[in-house]
Design an enzyme around this catalytic site. Structure first.
Site, mmCIF file in Angstrom:
data_model
loop_
_atom_site.group_PDB
_atom_site.id
_atom_site.type_symbol
_atom_site.label_atom_id
_atom_site.label_comp_id
_atom_site.label_asym_id
_atom_site.label_seq_id
_atom_site.Cartn_x
_atom_site.Cartn_y
_atom_site.Cartn_z
ATOM 1 N N ASP A 1 0.819 -1.207 0.000
ATOM 2 C CA ASP A 1 0.000 0.000 0.000
ATOM 3 C C ASP A 1 0.855 1.260 0.000
ATOM 4 O OD1 ASP A 1 0.969 -0.308 2.585
ATOM 5 O OD2 ASP A 1 -0.981 -0.640 3.493
ATOM 6 N N GLU B 1 -9.582 -1.371 5.446
ATOM 7 C CA GLU B 1 -10.205 -1.031 6.715
ATOM 8 C C GLU B 1 -11.436 -1.910 6.971
ATOM 9 O OE1 GLU B 1 -8.603 0.750 8.672
ATOM 10 O OE2 GLU B 1 -8.103 2.756 7.956
ATOM 11 N N HIS C 1 -7.137 -4.157 10.430
ATOM 12 C CA HIS C 1 -6.921 -3.989 8.985
ATOM 13 C C HIS C 1 -5.654 -4.710 8.530
ATOM 14 C CE1 HIS C 1 -4.690 0.093 9.656
ATOM 15 N NE2 HIS C 1 -3.786 -0.781 9.278
ATOM 16 N N ASN D 1 -7.335 -1.987 14.381
ATOM 17 C CA ASN D 1 -8.745 -2.302 14.099
ATOM 18 C C ASN D 1 -8.869 -3.553 13.223
ATOM 19 O OD1 ASN D 1 -7.868 -1.416 11.629
ATOM 20 N ND2 ASN D 1 -9.187 0.390 11.523
#
Ligand code: GLP
Length: 242
Positions: free
Chosen positions: A67, A143, A138, A136
């Site tokens: 990414d 996400e 990810h 979280n």
């Protein structure tokens, strides 16, 4: 799924590097999927040392990073591209033309994402994908809520991820609001996956990913469906796995 719980971050870094080294030696023309973030830094350090000692060569390897922020210039001090050059690329014998990155300056985002997928396809996909995990749950920048079928795409970062990454930028206002990321579908096509988790902050996300239901609400939970995943977690990250 194989789970290795190690005492601390130093051991996690050593173990992760040993796995990468073993795969590179087995298959010198390996296609590596690489991650950024604080977690793999120790592993990259170990890989650089192993290269310097002649234990591994990347001269025939190809890399794809997971990414990149969007928008961001490649030479921005906090671009993932710059990070990778500092941590690994500039210190080993990887060939520049076999380093693949999403361009945080691309004008046409859809085209950029298709280009990346086409390049992945052209090399026959990723042999070994290294992943970290967000607080979280990810993976990459996928996400919570990201459909599992997505390939490389643009995402709006959640407030929580922007806050977590503000530690690198100095202030929240400086963190880009978007990113380009390989999708869950692109990640799941990798032949082998190595997931690294370190520290107490990752304990809930790791437990949800490994023990909870497979759900788009916890992107890393999709890894339960992959046939060849090794998870290396230090004790702090593994504390809710019992
Ligand atoms: C970042 C990256 C992920 C990384 C995760 C955890 O935002 N996009 O690829 O795995 O967040 O980062 P860290 O290792 O710094 O906790």
């Amino acid at each position: 799924m194989k789970l290795e719980i190690v005492p601390d971050y130093a051991e996690l870094s050593r173990r992760a590097a040993e796995i990468v080294i073993a795969e590179c030696r087995k298959r010198p023309q390996i296609v590596l999927g690489l991650a950024t973030g604080a977690t793999p830094i120790g592993m990259y350090r170990q890989l650089v040392q192993a290269y310097q000692r002649g234990r591994v060569s990347f001269s025939r390897a190809t890399t794809f990073n997971l990414d990149e922020y969007y928008p961001i210039a490649p030479d921005h001090p906090h671009s993932f591209r710059r990070f990778m050059h500092q941590q690994l690329f500039d210190q080993v014998d990887l060939a520049a033309e076999r380093i693949h990155f999403l361009r945080g300056t691309a004008a046409d985002v859809e085209r950029e994402c298709s280009r990346y997928e086409a390049e992945l396809e052209a090399v026959g996909g990723i042999d070994l994908q290294v992943l970290g995990i967000g607080e979280n749950g990810h993976i990459g920048f996928n996400e919570p809520g990201t459909p599992f079928h997505l390939k490389t795409h643009k995402v709006a970062l959640t407030e929580q991820t922007m806050r977590a990454n503000a530690r690198f930028f100095g202030s929240l206002a400086d963190v880009p609001r978007h990113a380009l990321t390989m999708g869950i579908c692109s990640i799941m096509r990798s032949r082998k996956i190595l997931l690294l988790a370190s520290g107490e902050k990752k304990a809930d996300a790791l437990a949800a990913a490994l023990l909870g239901p497979v759900t788009e609400a916890v992107p890393a939970s999709v890894l339960q469906l992959h046939p060849d995943v090794t998870v290396i977690a230090d004790k702090a990250a593994a504390q809710r796995l019992a």
